[in-house]
Design a protein around this motif. Structure first.
Motif, PDB file in Angstrom:
ATOM      1  N   GLN A   1       0.831  -1.202   0.000  1.00 27.96           N
ATOM      2  CA  GLN A   1       0.000   0.000   0.000  1.00 27.96           C
ATOM      3  C   GLN A   1       0.872   1.261   0.000  1.00 27.96           C
ATOM      4  O   GLN A   1       0.594   2.227  -0.716  1.00 27.96           O
ATOM      5  N   LEU A   2       1.927   1.236   0.793  1.00 23.83           N
ATOM      6  CA  LEU A   2       2.825   2.390   0.853  1.00 23.83           C
ATOM      7  C   LEU A   2       3.485   2.631  -0.501  1.00 23.83           C
ATOM      8  O   LEU A   2       3.610   3.789  -0.941  1.00 23.83           O
ATOM      9  N   CYS A   3       3.906   1.558  -1.173  1.00 25.09           N
ATOM     10  CA  CYS A   3       4.524   1.704  -2.497  1.00 25.09           C
ATOM     11  C   CYS A   3       3.538   2.280  -3.506  1.00 25.09           C
ATOM     12  O   CYS A   3       3.912   3.083  -4.370  1.00 25.09           O
ATOM     13  N   GLN A   4       2.260   1.883  -3.410  1.00 26.53           N
ATOM     14  CA  GLN A   4       1.239   2.383  -4.324  1.00 26.53           C
ATOM     15  C   GLN A   4       1.037   3.892  -4.196  1.00 26.53           C
ATOM     16  O   GLN A   4       0.700   4.579  -5.161  1.00 26.53           O
ATOM     17  N   GLU A   5       1.268   4.413  -3.006  1.00 26.66           N
ATOM     18  CA  GLU A   5       0.967   5.822  -2.733  1.00 26.66           C
ATOM     19  C   GLU A   5       2.102   6.773  -3.082  1.00 26.66           C
ATOM     20  O   GLU A   5       1.910   7.993  -3.036  1.00 26.66           O
ATOM     21  N   GLN A   6       3.301   6.237  -3.419  1.00 31.83           N
ATOM     22  CA  GLN A   6       4.455   7.107  -3.598  1.00 31.83           C
ATOM     23  C   GLN A   6       4.418   7.845  -4.932  1.00 31.83           C
ATOM     24  O   GLN A   6       3.979   7.302  -5.949  1.00 31.83           O
ATOM     25  N   LYS A   7       4.895   9.089  -4.891  1.00 34.60           N
ATOM     26  CA  LYS A   7       4.970   9.934  -6.084  1.00 34.60           C
ATOM     27  C   LYS A   7       6.261  10.732  -6.022  1.00 34.60           C
ATOM     28  O   LYS A   7       6.932  10.798  -4.997  1.00 34.60           O
ATOM     29  N   GLY A   8       6.597  11.363  -7.130  1.00 38.40           N
ATOM     30  CA  GLY A   8       7.722  12.282  -7.146  1.00 38.40           C
ATOM     31  C   GLY A   8       9.056  11.609  -6.872  1.00 38.40           C
ATOM     32  O   GLY A   8       9.376  10.551  -7.413  1.00 38.40           O
ATOM     33  N   GLU A   9       9.843  12.223  -5.970  1.00 38.07           N
ATOM     34  CA  GLU A   9      11.200  11.774  -5.727  1.00 38.07           C
ATOM     35  C   GLU A   9      11.269  10.390  -5.081  1.00 38.07           C
ATOM     36  O   GLU A   9      12.293   9.719  -5.136  1.00 38.07           O
ATOM     37  N   TRP A  10      10.168   9.974  -4.439  1.00 41.07           N
ATOM     38  CA  TRP A  10      10.174   8.677  -3.771  1.00 41.07           C
ATOM     39  C   TRP A  10       9.787   7.535  -4.713  1.00 41.07           C
ATOM     40  O   TRP A  10       9.997   6.360  -4.392  1.00 41.07           O
ATOM     41  N   LEU A  11       9.227   7.843  -5.869  1.00 37.74           N
ATOM     42  CA  LEU A  11       8.588   6.834  -6.703  1.00 37.74           C
ATOM     43  C   LEU A  11       9.548   5.734  -7.142  1.00 37.74           C
ATOM     44  O   LEU A  11       9.276   4.545  -6.963  1.00 37.74           O
ATOM     45  N   ASP A  12      10.715   6.088  -7.717  1.00 34.36           N
ATOM     46  CA  ASP A  12      11.624   5.087  -8.274  1.00 34.36           C
ATOM     47  C   ASP A  12      12.173   4.151  -7.203  1.00 34.36           C
ATOM     48  O   ASP A  12      12.284   2.938  -7.409  1.00 34.36           O
ATOM     49  N   GLY A  13      12.514   4.727  -6.046  1.00 35.68           N
ATOM     50  CA  GLY A  13      13.077   3.906  -4.981  1.00 35.68           C
ATOM     51  C   GLY A  13      12.110   2.858  -4.479  1.00 35.68           C
ATOM     52  O   GLY A  13      12.476   1.694  -4.271  1.00 35.68           O
ATOM     53  N   PHE A  14      10.840   3.245  -4.299  1.00 33.94           N
ATOM     54  CA  PHE A  14       9.840   2.296  -3.819  1.00 33.94           C
ATOM     55  C   PHE A  14       9.414   1.317  -4.908  1.00 33.94           C
ATOM     56  O   PHE A  14       9.127   0.155  -4.631  1.00 33.94           O
ATOM     57  N   ALA A  15       9.342   1.782  -6.156  1.00 36.75           N
ATOM     58  CA  ALA A  15       8.878   0.924  -7.248  1.00 36.75           C
ATOM     59  C   ALA A  15       9.818  -0.255  -7.481  1.00 36.75           C
ATOM     60  O   ALA A  15       9.379  -1.350  -7.853  1.00 36.75           O
ATOM     61  N   ALA A  16      11.115  -0.055  -7.264  1.00 36.26           N
ATOM     62  CA  ALA A  16      12.093  -1.114  -7.511  1.00 36.26           C
ATOM     63  C   ALA A  16      12.467  -1.877  -6.244  1.00 36.26           C
ATOM     64  O   ALA A  16      13.374  -2.694  -6.262  1.00 36.26           O
ATOM     65  N   SER A  17      11.767  -1.637  -5.160  1.00 37.13           N
ATOM     66  CA  SER A  17      12.145  -2.217  -3.882  1.00 37.13           C
ATOM     67  C   SER A  17      11.667  -3.666  -3.755  1.00 37.13           C
ATOM     68  O   SER A  17      10.665  -4.069  -4.335  1.00 37.13           O
ATOM     69  N   ALA A  18      12.407  -4.433  -2.958  1.00 31.78           N
ATOM     70  CA  ALA A  18      12.044  -5.817  -2.612  1.00 31.78           C
ATOM     71  C   ALA A  18      11.975  -5.913  -1.097  1.00 31.78           C
ATOM     72  O   ALA A  18      12.953  -5.581  -0.411  1.00 31.78           O
ATOM     73  N   TYR A  19      10.836  -6.385  -0.590  1.00 30.85           N
ATOM     74  CA  TYR A  19      10.585  -6.442   0.851  1.00 30.85           C
ATOM     75  C   TYR A  19      10.520  -7.898   1.281  1.00 30.85           C
ATOM     76  O   TYR A  19       9.893  -8.726   0.616  1.00 30.85           O
ATOM     77  N   ASP A  20      11.176  -8.215   2.404  1.00 35.12           N
ATOM     78  CA  ASP A  20      11.242  -9.611   2.837  1.00 35.12           C
ATOM     79  C   ASP A  20      10.077 -10.020   3.725  1.00 35.12           C
ATOM     80  O   ASP A  20      10.013 -11.163   4.190  1.00 35.12           O
ATOM     81  N   GLY A  21       9.141  -9.106   3.986  1.00 30.40           N
ATOM     82  CA  GLY A  21       7.975  -9.440   4.790  1.00 30.40           C
ATOM     83  C   GLY A  21       8.172  -9.213   6.269  1.00 30.40           C
ATOM     84  O   GLY A  21       7.241  -9.435   7.049  1.00 30.40           O
ATOM     85  N   ARG A  22       9.337  -8.741   6.669  1.00 32.08           N
ATOM     86  CA  ARG A  22       9.598  -8.518   8.092  1.00 32.08           C
ATOM     87  C   ARG A  22      10.258  -7.172   8.339  1.00 32.08           C
ATOM     88  O   ARG A  22       9.611  -6.193   8.597  1.00 32.08           O
ATOM     89  N   LYS A  23      11.593  -7.125   8.234  1.00 29.57           N
ATOM     90  CA  LYS A  23      12.329  -5.935   8.656  1.00 29.57           C
ATOM     91  C   LYS A  23      13.284  -5.388   7.620  1.00 29.57           C
ATOM     92  O   LYS A  23      14.012  -4.437   7.897  1.00 29.57           O
ATOM     93  N   ASN A  24      13.310  -5.949   6.409  1.00 26.42           N
ATOM     94  CA  ASN A  24      14.340  -5.572   5.446  1.00 26.42           C
ATOM     95  C   ASN A  24      13.751  -5.205   4.095  1.00 26.42           C
ATOM     96  O   ASN A  24      12.889  -5.921   3.570  1.00 26.42           O
TER      97      ASN A  24
END
Length: 997
Positions: free
Chosen positions: A229-252
């Protein structure tokens, strides 16, 4: 080999704490490892000497080179150097070999220690490695001193803190055998532009705005929904970093684009629906009240350069370096590769690398289904590039649906007498359940404990966890409700409560309830079991296991096709995140160089020799190699053997017979069980009776066949001991960690290494280290000397039951345990030691051309692979010693952690392959070196013997437990570690027969 190593194998990491499912983080540390550097092998021979068995060693020089020992003419000088660890070089100065007693000096050739009597010389590389192990560098020495302070029960926990970033360097590659090319289920991964990207590692902290308590559990699925949900909401300068991110389901979280610079932390607010559904663009709601608000805080904690992974795989360009950084890169990339599958498929198990789908699920007996899926793992390799391992997977799950229907299927089977109140099995359809007896409740509780479910008496999608099944029925369970508005407290039954407060009458009041909280109960008829409730192998019945094997037994050609189909469906080249990370996954499996090793000579009585064909041979017309210790004369009074004919495949009855024969008689007696159906059926009767007589021969102390020691490279007659070790872990039980682990070692004591002795101990916890290893080895050495008049010069240890993350602990603790046992028996006694890990729990498979495979489609017995899919530097290889008969053959992965014998790759591979033909109860080669195979069998038999107070289910369901014997050798959980060994000692003749067969 490090804190990040073996992330994919965590489900099998018994006792390892690399990843904490409860705390939800990967263990991280900024401390630099101070593990010992691996010595390079700096000398070599231009002309190879003769091997121990007299055969010449063929092939070119090994690179990196190493000393090849010749007992008659030892090398005069062996240069050595530490790996590039400047700060540690001083710690690796060769130490003098401790003085030896006159007896051992007279018995053993001085060259064994690299020392001549005529003139002093520098220690050989073997002696240097031994000296280093005896005198470790300060960091490991201090760790070992700390270990000695601990109680036995604390040893494993302490060892888990050790990391191993060095390894026994591969001395070269094997050359012997028939060469061929095979396919392996690995796909090469390369960097797009020839240079891998830098990845940014963020620590993620997610907290609900409305706290539910300090220890409130956060479901992994909900955390993923919050992040998406957080990745869906990102725009502007945050967009690329969140769009290419991989989350392990816990803390990383890992991303190639740095959204938060300068090591700062940043907090975000987001909201998800109560059911965890992500709000997509274009879908709105009329009220924010139905959303849960979360605060997400990101902090940059590390920078991961994937180029270290690429460089580590280029073993031909130099010595190993930056292994720790390579392993960190592997962890990050594995999180990336699992990102898309975790959204499309059910991610099952603690490892996170197994994904399943309900499509094509197959129902099996007793309320279970087998689901199909795949497993993937990103790993380093010796191919020059990292590899993505991809394989198909099968796993058993509880059937989904109303609990009463599933329980009816579970109890639809025959079985042993169930005592007062029990019910017999029903061979037809599902049982109609109105009441459950005590035995049925035990069975249901065992299977359903930990299962997820929803309730049906009201509309709710919330998942609950079954903690237990009550012994009382619903109508007899009562509790108090606090009165309101001055009304007195009310005592009410479960049935009346659901009728009064939920308008849901309980139609089966004589059934028990499900307990899912400290004071939370729900009648069985209101419970609906959810999807993906795993059934581990320990919870499967014999019938379920047989059906699971049938479903999962996929022939090699079909398996290869299925792997390629999953590769096409996953379409890594179309995944935007993988492209953003700058990685490309090959579309074709990797081609691997392989070899087929020749089988050894197999000898029967009167010098009758046979050669195996396709891993097997015929018993017809053969006389067993050696008779039993005593003639079979006693059948009733003080029997030597008890034979039982069983009416069917009943595990409960089988285990009762085995347990009674050891615990209820004056002394333990070997038993031989036979299936009535097999005896009555003419089809296959020759093979069945042949197998029976081989087992009986072994249980009477005889030997069916022998592989001559001349066929076993690196072994010397009367001077070599083979030793195998394994652990039998108890099943995981919610709220109960007192059941002991069974530790077993098997060792040879005859001159020809064809007779075995067993030592069994119990230990607490689920660790992988054999705590009493020193005392067990000491007993084996005493037995060896009793039969050979001297201790062995060589001890070859094959160890099963060790995960990758525990190699350092096994090498450090168990190697020192052997030295301690030797020193205790005789001052100056120091044999040469080889320590090799045997791993079966992996997903590596090999596929051959039609011209190279047998009738089953498998590659032939003797297949060995030590290139491309192996470790870039460590001394490891895959060996398929057996012929595949059902499904696709799984090779065994052998990892040599220590070699003081200076054995060549060809010798070690041929030795292990030849040993696999020595298993006494069959006329086929087996998949695992027999000392480990037998150790596993002994662990299974010992679990049956172990007594667990208060257990009302079959021994196979409890596996192990606490002891009732009085002894001073007890652990913190009041476990008598010698319980099983005491039982065996009641019959002195048992030590000379293979009762475990």
């Amino acid at each position: 080999m490090s804190r990040y190593d073996g992330i994919d194998d965590r489900e099998y990491a018994r006792g390892r704490r690399t990843y904490d499912e409860d705390d939800g983080y990967y263990a991280r540390s900024s401390a630099t490892s101070t593990a010992p550097a691996q010595l390079s092998q700096a000398s070599r021979y231009d002309d190879y000497t003769r091997s121990q068995d007299g055969s010449s060693i063929q092939g070119e020089r090994y690179v990196p080179s190493r000393a090849i020992y010749n007992e008659r003419d030892p090398p005069a000088r062996v240069e050595f150097s530490a790996r590039d660890y400047p700060a540690a070089r001083e710690a690796y100065r060769p130490h003098p070999i401790p003085p030896r007693s006159e007896a051992s000096t007279a018995r053993d050739p001085p060259s064994r220690y690299g020392i001549e009597t005529s003139a002093p010389r520098e220690p050989s590389s073997t002696a240097v490695r031994s000296a280093i192990r005896n005198h470790p560098p300060p960091s490991l020495a201090s760790d070992w001193r700390d270990l000695n302070k601990d109680k036995p029960s604390d040893v494993t926990e302490t060892l888990e803190k050790l990391s191993l970033t060095s390894f026994y360097v591969r001395p070269g590659y094997g050359e012997k055998g028939k060469h061929l090319t095979v396919l392996a289920n690995f796909f090469q991964v390369r960097a797009k532009d020839g240079k891998a990207k830098v990845i940014y590692h963020y620590d993620v902290d997610m907290e609900p705005q409305v706290a539910k308590g300090a220890n409130a559990k956060k479901p992994k699925g909900l955390l993923r929904a919050v992040w998406e949900q957080l990745c869906q909401e990102q725009k502007g300068e945050w967009l690329d970093g969140f769009a290419a991110s991989a989350y392990d389901g816990r803390k990383n979280v890992f991303t190639p684009n740095q959204p938060i610079p300068n090591w700062k932390s940043q907090s975000f607010l987001t909201a998800v629906a109560p059911d965890g559904v992500v709000a997509r663009a274009g879908h709105t709601t009329s009220s924010d009240d139905e959303y849960r608000r979360w605060k997400v805080t990101l902090k940059l904690v590390a920078i991961v350069d994937l180029q270290y992974v690429m460089n580590f795989c280029e073993a031909d360009k130099g010595a190993p370096s930056n292994e720790e950084k390579c392993l960190t890169g592997l962890m990050a990339t594995n999180v990336l590769m699992r990102d898309l599958p975790s959204k499309k498929y059910a991610q099952v198990g603690a490892t996170g690398n197994k994904f399943f789908s309900l499509a094509g699920a197959v129902a099996i007996p007793q309320g279970a289904v087998v689901c199909k899926g795949f497993m993937q793992s990103f790993r380093y390799s010796s191919s020059g590039l990292p590899l993505l391992n991809l394989d198909i997977g099968f796993s058993a799950f509880l059937a989904t649906g109303p609990a009463l229907e599933v329980i009816g299927k579970i109890l639809t089977r025959g079985g042993p007498p169930r005592g007062r109140g029990g019910f017999g099995g029903h061979p037809g359809g599902n049982r109609e359940i109105d009441v459950l007896g005590e035995y049925d409740i035990n069975i249901v509780k065992k299977i359903l404990r930990g299962a997820k479910f929803t309730v049906m008496h009201r509309s709710s999608t919330r998942l609950h966890t079954i903690l237990s099944i009550t012994r009382e029925c619903a109508q007899n369970i009562k509790f108090s409700i606090e009165g309101r508005d001055g009304q007195p407290d009310q005592t009410i039954s479960i049935c009346d409560y659901y009728q009064q407060f939920h308008q849901s009458p309980v139609t089966k009041p004589r059934l028990p309830c499900v307990q899912y909280g400290k004071k939370a109960f729900v009648p069985l008829e209101f419970v609906r079991l959810a999807d993906w409730n795993s059934l581990p192998p320990t919870r499967l019945t014999a019938e379920q296991t047989a059906e699971l094997i049938k479903v999962s037994a996929v022939r090699p050609k079909e398996r290869a096709l299925a792997v390629n189909n999953w590769r096409a469906e996953l379409a890594y080249e179309k995944q935007a995140k993988i492209a953003a990370w700058g990685l490309q996954v090959n579309t074709s499996m990797i081609q691997v160089r392989a070899r087929i090793l020749p089988p050894p000579r197999i000898v029967y009585a009167k010098g009758n020799e046979v050669r195996a064909l396709d891993g097997g041979w015929n018993l017809r017309g053969k006389q067993f190699f050696r008779n039993g210790k005593k003639p079979l004369v006693a059948w009733s009074c003080a029997p030597q053997l008890i034979c039982c004919v069983l009416p069917g495949r009943d595990a409960w009855l089988y285990e009762q017979i085995k347990k009674s024969s050891f615990t209820d008689l004056k002394g333990p007696v070997p038993t031989q069980c036979m299936q009535a159906a097999k005896i009555r059926t003419p089809r296959g009767i020759d093979a069945y009776t042949g197998n029976l007589v081989m087992k009986i021969q072994s249980k009477l102390g005889g030997l069916t066949h022998q592989v001559p020691i001349s066929e076993l490279p690196g072994m010397q007659k009367g001077k070599t001991m083979l030793l195998g070790g394994d652990l039998g872990l108890p099943p995981v039980r919610s709220g109960d960690d007192s059941a002991p682990t069974v530790a077993c070692t098997i060792a040879t004591y005859s001159r020809d290494c064809d007779a075995y002795s067993a030592q069994i101990r119990l230990q607490e916890g689920r660790g992988e280290i054999i705590v009493e290893f020193s005392s067990m080895v000491e007993e084996h050495l005493k037995i060896f000397k009793k039969n050979n008049d001297e201790y062995p010069d060589r001890i070859l240890i094959f160890r099963d039951g060790i995960s990758e993350g525990q190699y350092a602990a096994a090498l450090l603790y168990e190697h020192n345990a052997v030295l301690k046992a030797c020193a205790k028996l005789e001052k100056g006694y120091r044999p040469r030691i080889l320590l090799c890990i045997c791993a079966k729990r992996h997903t590596t498979r090999f596929f051959g051309r039609d011209s190279d495979v047998d009738r089953s489609g498998n590659l032939p017995s003797g297949l060995v692979v030590d290139q491309s899919v192996t470790h870039p530097y460590a001394f490891d290889f895959f060996l398929q010693a057996h012929a595949g008969r059902v499904g696709t053959a799984r090779p065994t992965h052998y990892i040599c952690l220590l070699d003081e014998l200076a054995i060549s790759p060809d010798q070690l591979q041929q030795l292990v392959h030849s040993l696999c033909y020595t298993f006494a109860r069959c006329t086929r080669s087996v998949s695992l070196v027999p000392v480990c195979y037998i150790a596993d069998l002994v662990c299974q038999k010992a679990r049956i013997i172990v007594h667990e107070p208060g257990t009302s289910v079959a021994p196979s369901e409890s596996s192990a437990g606490r002891s009732g014997f009085a002894s001073s050798r007890r652990t913190g959980f009041n476990i008598d570690i010698m319980q099983v060994q005491k039982v065996l000692q009641r019959n002195e003749d048992l030590s000379e027969v293979a009762w475990w067969m």
